[in-house]
Each structure stands twice: as C-alpha cells, then as structure tokens.
Design a protein around this motif. Structure first.
Motif, mmCIF file in Angstrom:
data_model
loop_
_atom_site.group_PDB
_atom_site.id
_atom_site.type_symbol
_atom_site.label_atom_id
_atom_site.label_comp_id
_atom_site.label_asym_id
_atom_site.label_seq_id
_atom_site.Cartn_x
_atom_site.Cartn_y
_atom_site.Cartn_z
ATOM 1 N N LEU A 3 0.823 -1.190 0.000
ATOM 2 C CA LEU A 3 0.000 0.000 0.000
ATOM 3 C C LEU A 3 0.865 1.250 0.000
ATOM 4 O O LEU A 3 0.528 2.244 -0.657
ATOM 5 C CB LEU A 3 -0.896 -0.030 1.237
ATOM 6 C CG LEU A 3 -2.034 0.954 1.259
ATOM 7 C CD1 LEU A 3 -2.896 0.908 0.027
ATOM 8 C CD2 LEU A 3 -2.846 0.771 2.509
ATOM 9 N N GLU A 4 1.945 1.176 0.669
ATOM 10 C CA GLU A 4 2.860 2.318 0.699
ATOM 11 C C GLU A 4 3.410 2.596 -0.680
ATOM 12 O O GLU A 4 3.612 3.739 -1.064
ATOM 13 C CB GLU A 4 4.026 2.029 1.655
ATOM 14 C CG GLU A 4 3.638 2.169 3.080
ATOM 15 C CD GLU A 4 4.797 1.857 4.001
ATOM 16 O OE1 GLU A 4 5.973 1.951 3.603
ATOM 17 O OE2 GLU A 4 4.503 1.558 5.123
ATOM 18 N N ILE A 5 3.692 1.571 -1.417
ATOM 19 C CA ILE A 5 4.235 1.728 -2.766
ATOM 20 C C ILE A 5 3.165 2.366 -3.651
ATOM 21 O O ILE A 5 3.460 3.248 -4.453
ATOM 22 C CB ILE A 5 4.686 0.370 -3.324
ATOM 23 C CG1 ILE A 5 5.859 -0.131 -2.518
ATOM 24 C CG2 ILE A 5 5.051 0.461 -4.789
ATOM 25 C CD1 ILE A 5 6.323 -1.492 -2.897
ATOM 26 N N VAL A 6 1.948 1.935 -3.505
ATOM 27 C CA VAL A 6 0.860 2.482 -4.312
ATOM 28 C C VAL A 6 0.687 3.960 -3.963
ATOM 29 O O VAL A 6 0.546 4.804 -4.842
ATOM 30 C CB VAL A 6 -0.444 1.696 -4.063
ATOM 31 C CG1 VAL A 6 -1.632 2.360 -4.713
ATOM 32 C CG2 VAL A 6 -0.310 0.274 -4.545
ATOM 33 N N GLU A 12 3.941 10.393 -6.399
ATOM 34 C CA GLU A 12 4.923 10.759 -7.415
ATOM 35 C C GLU A 12 4.218 11.137 -8.706
ATOM 36 O O GLU A 12 4.594 12.100 -9.389
ATOM 37 C CB GLU A 12 5.903 9.604 -7.658
ATOM 38 C CG GLU A 12 6.913 9.453 -6.577
ATOM 39 C CD GLU A 12 7.817 8.222 -6.774
ATOM 40 O OE1 GLU A 12 7.738 7.548 -7.838
ATOM 41 O OE2 GLU A 12 8.599 7.968 -5.883
ATOM 42 N N GLY A 13 3.195 10.387 -9.079
ATOM 43 C CA GLY A 13 2.418 10.691 -10.286
ATOM 44 C C GLY A 13 1.738 12.059 -10.152
ATOM 45 O O GLY A 13 1.694 12.858 -11.099
#
Length: 183
Positions: A3-6, A12-13
């Motif tokens: 979830l952190e990566i998402v 970032e996006g």
C-alpha cells in the motif's frame, strides 16, 4: 508494504502532474505576458506616431496661421500707406494755386464744352467756370474741383471732377503704384 508503494506511486504521479501543469501554466502565462508586451509596444508606438503626426499638423497650422497674419498685417499697412498717398494727392489738388486751377478748368471746358448744355462745379470754382464757359451754370457739387457737363434733357452727364479722375487713375494704377512702393 504494497500500500505504501501504491501511495508513493500516486504521490509521485501527482507531483509529476502538478509539475507538468505548473510548467504549462508558467509557459502559458509567459506567452500571455509576451503577447501583452507586444500589444503594449505596438499601442505605444502607434500612440507616439499619432502624437508626432498631430504635433506636425499643429506645427504646420501654426506656421500657416502666422504667415496669413503677417500677410494680412502687411496688406493692411500697404493699404494704409496707399490711402495716405491718396489723401495727400487730394490735399495737393485742393491747395493748387488759383492760376493752375483756372488753367486746368480752361483745358477741360475747351475740350468738352460742346458735349453739354449745362455745367456744374464746386462752389470754389463757380466764378472761374462761369467766366470760362458759355454754357448755363446749373449749380454746385461737393467736389475738390473740376466740372460735370450735362446734356439738355439731363440724360447724359460727363464727370470731369478731379475726384472721379483721381479715383479712376488711382484704381487703374493701383498695382503699378504698389509695385513701385513695395518692389
């Protein structure tokens, strides 16, 4: 962790999107500012050109008006001088010696007496005219000298008064007199 990566990918996006939108906004703002500066320069240039043209026109009008005023003043002064010359001529005629007046009247009467039946003259010349002519004396005129001859029925009058002779000569010679006086 997934979830952190998402979340990180979304952040970032979003940051990239914000940077892209901000860059586009800055570019568009810069373009608008440049266009506004160009419009401002053109408007200022047009205004300066119009102001310069208006100034030139005004300058020309002022010069033309001044030239016309100078011509008007010059013509008025010339007319005043010519009027003085005319008045002086009238005074010279009035102050002619009696012998000269009689000589002039005698010449006029001898030359034109046959053209009339009656004669008029100024009060000052009445006695001389009566002495010089056999025509009937018809009365006095308000004149500086000379005579008027009239036929029997009064339909023809020949004006040989010094006033009318002087006026006629003056009007015919006005340009020549002006050229002599003013070159």
């Amino acid at each position: 962790m997934g979830l952190e990566i998402v979340v990180k990918d979304i952040q970032e996006g979003a940051s990239a999107e914000v940077s892209r939108i901000k860059a586009e906004g800055d570019a568009k703002a810069s373009e608008i500012i440049n266009e506004a500066k160009e419009v401002q320069k053109k408007t200022l240039g047009d205004s300066l050109a119009k102001a310069e043209e208006d100034l030139q026109n005004l300058h020309q009008q002022v010069i033309s008006s001044a030239n016309l005023e100078v011509k008007r003043i010059t013509l008025n002064k010339r007319k005043d001088l010519l009027d003085k010359v005319y008045a002086q001529t009238v005074e010279k005629i009035k102050s002619m010696p009696a012998s000269k007046k009689e000589e002039l009247l005698k010449n006029i009467i001898n030359k034109y007496e046959a053209s009339g039946a009656r004669v008029y003259s100024s009060k000052d010349s009445e006695d001389i005219v009566k002495k010089l002519t056999s025509l009937s004396y018809a009365g006095n005129l308000d004149t500086i000298g000379g005579i008027v001859l009239e036929n029997e029925d009064g339909t023809v009058r020949l004006d040989f008064t010094y006033d009318s002779i002087l006026k006629n000569v003056y009007e015919r010679s006005l340009k020549q007199i002006s050229d002599i006086l003013y070159g």
